[in-house]
Design an enzyme around this catalytic site. Structure first.
Site, mmCIF file in Angstrom:
data_model
loop_
_atom_site.group_PDB
_atom_site.id
_atom_site.type_symbol
_atom_site.label_atom_id
_atom_site.label_comp_id
_atom_site.label_asym_id
_atom_site.label_seq_id
_atom_site.Cartn_x
_atom_site.Cartn_y
_atom_site.Cartn_z
ATOM 1 N N GLU A 113 19.355 -1.496 11.574
ATOM 2 C CA GLU A 113 18.243 -0.648 10.625
ATOM 3 C C GLU A 113 17.026 -0.806 10.228
ATOM 4 O OE1 GLU A 113 17.095 2.799 7.869
ATOM 5 O OE2 GLU A 113 17.670 2.057 9.946
ATOM 6 N N HIS A 116 14.661 -1.875 13.714
ATOM 7 C CA HIS A 116 13.521 -0.575 13.755
ATOM 8 C C HIS A 116 12.943 -0.672 12.491
ATOM 9 C CE1 HIS A 116 13.569 3.391 12.976
ATOM 10 N NE2 HIS A 116 12.840 3.808 14.480
ATOM 11 N N HIS A 188 12.397 13.695 11.660
ATOM 12 C CA HIS A 188 11.179 12.849 12.099
ATOM 13 C C HIS A 188 11.089 12.579 13.764
ATOM 14 C CE1 HIS A 188 10.270 9.022 10.416
ATOM 15 N NE2 HIS A 188 11.852 8.204 11.945
ATOM 16 N N HIS A 296 21.581 25.184 22.179
ATOM 17 C CA HIS A 296 20.866 24.179 23.087
ATOM 18 C C HIS A 296 21.083 24.222 23.988
ATOM 19 C CE1 HIS A 296 19.110 19.969 23.288
ATOM 20 N NE2 HIS A 296 20.520 19.490 24.299
ATOM 21 N N HIS A 354 19.703 10.376 27.611
ATOM 22 C CA HIS A 354 18.975 11.253 27.472
ATOM 23 C C HIS A 354 17.800 11.537 26.034
ATOM 24 C CE1 HIS A 354 19.728 15.847 27.548
ATOM 25 N NE2 HIS A 354 19.610 15.448 27.105
#
Length: 394
Positions: A113, A116, A188, A296, A354
């Site tokens: 975390e 990032h 986000h 989706h 992906h």
């Protein structure tokens, strides 16, 4: 998990800003050392390219942070338990890990975390630096118009990019304070892709050596439509991931042994709720999760058709053939990794590729949309016979 620690603790903010400036200094020095014999506009272009590359890495690393369940590895923002790094919060992390061994706080997740966040703040520092350079060049060109005749200053877009990256930071804080609400996580992700679009536009339009290619106004509009549909599909993919709906269907092309399984669209697409739960607070039913997953898939069919049609149109123009083939290759990668996440049980590598493939598709369409082009009809009129067939400007 009930969070007893305050969501915001700004005490390490000054140290984090200093660390971000130091981290951003590395790419700046690397560009200067590798282009010290070049002109200033060449160094700035190289820095824009490197910032775009790091932002792409940031998007993929953000997906890794989310998919590795590290989004709450530090339960506060911007530091970790009010510290500059997990080293200073070792006792609190250990205590949280003992209290909830299967919880979101571990030493490994805390480092993921914070890594990032470090990368995000370094990218923000680079964008701030580029905005300052853009305004400096704009001012110099006003005072001495001949001084920067070969440059294409982008002060407004650079400033908008800076504002946007600050908004992204605010959404990053909200993902922590709201405990990964799917709508915030999805926004986000979309914001990160918009940031990529802004940076890629500056790279393409700010390159004085970029060639001009033939592209009709109709095809350009088609590119914009394709990009818009792709962003919708990415948002749906983010919604699938944030609500843990990937494994609602475990086979392909059918779902739960049927072509049209039972679905609850209202439950699946309620906006404001915790991850994996409905607006009432109950866990999402299988019908709700299936609705998210199947929508989706259906949108993927639409986007695939649109992108294949665009690739066919571009492939007819010699100067666009390489990008057309890249578009088809990236689309094939997306289909393969999308199917793999389903039939292989959502492996981390497939989900990361992906996400990276979706980002690469966004960049490719942006590259086409932002490129300097000639309208085909204008070129056919102005160019010597045969020149427009080669995609060369008059």
């Amino acid at each position: 998990m009930v969070n007893l620690y305050p969501a915001y603790d700004l005490s390490p903010l000054a140290g984090l800003l200093l660390l971000a400036a130091l981290l951003a200094l590395g790419p700046v020095l690397w560009v200067w050392l590798n282009h010290r014999q070049g002109r200033p506009h060449q160094r700035q272009h190289a820095l824009r390219v490197l910032t775009l590359f790091l932002t792409f890495d940031l998007v993929v690393f953000g997906a890794f942070t989310r998919l590795s369940d590290s989004g709450l590895g530090c339960p506060d923002w911007p530091g970790c338990y009010g510290q500059l790094s997990p080293l200073g919060a070792a006792n609190q992390i250990t205590a949280a890990e003992i209290a909830q061994p299967e919880g979101p706080v571990t030493h490994a997740k805390a480092w993921i975390e914070m890594a990032h966040r470090y990368l995000a703040m370094a990218v923000g520092a680079l964008i701030t630096w580029q905005a300052a350079l853009a305004w400096r060049d704009w001012w110099r060109q006003r005072v001495v118009p001949q001084a920067l005749a070969r440059q294409t200053p982008w002060p407004w877009l650079a400033t908008l990019t800076l504002v946007w990256v600050c908004l992204q930071g605010a959404f990053g804080a909200l993902t922590v304070s709201l405990r990964l609400y799917p709508v915030i996580v999805t926004l986000h992700l979309l914001g990160a892709l918009v940031l990529l679009i802004m940076l890629a536009t500056q790279v393409v339009r700010g390159d004085p050596q970029a060639p001009r290619r033939v592209l009709s106004e109709g095809t350009r509009r088609y590119v914009h439509v394709a990009l818009g549909l792709l962003l919708v599909q990415v948002a749906l993919g983010g919604w699938v991931s944030a609500n843990y709906a990937v494994l609602a269907c475990t086979e392909f092309p059918t779902c739960q042994g049927r072509w049209w399984p039972e679905m609850d669209l209202r439950e699946g697409f309620g906006i404001w709720h915790e991850p994996g739960r409905s607006g009432s607070g109950a866990y999402l039913s299988l019908a709700g999760l299936t609705a998210i997953h199947v929508v989706h898939r259906l949108m993927a069919v639409v986007v695939t058709g649109v992108l294949l049609a665009l690739a066919w149109r571009l492939h007819r123009i010699p100067s666009w053939r390489k990008l057309a083939r890249l578009l088809v290759a990236l689309l094939g990668l997306q289909l393969a990794t999308g199917v793999s996440t389903v039939v292989l049980g959502w492996p981390l590598w497939a989900a990361l590729v992906h996400t990276g493939g979706a980002s690469a598709l966004v960049l490719t369409l942006t590259w086409i949309a932002a490129s300097r082009t000639w309208q085909a009809a204008a070129v056919a009129t102005a160019a010597p016979p045969g020149m427009h067939r080669l995609g060369a400007p008059p």
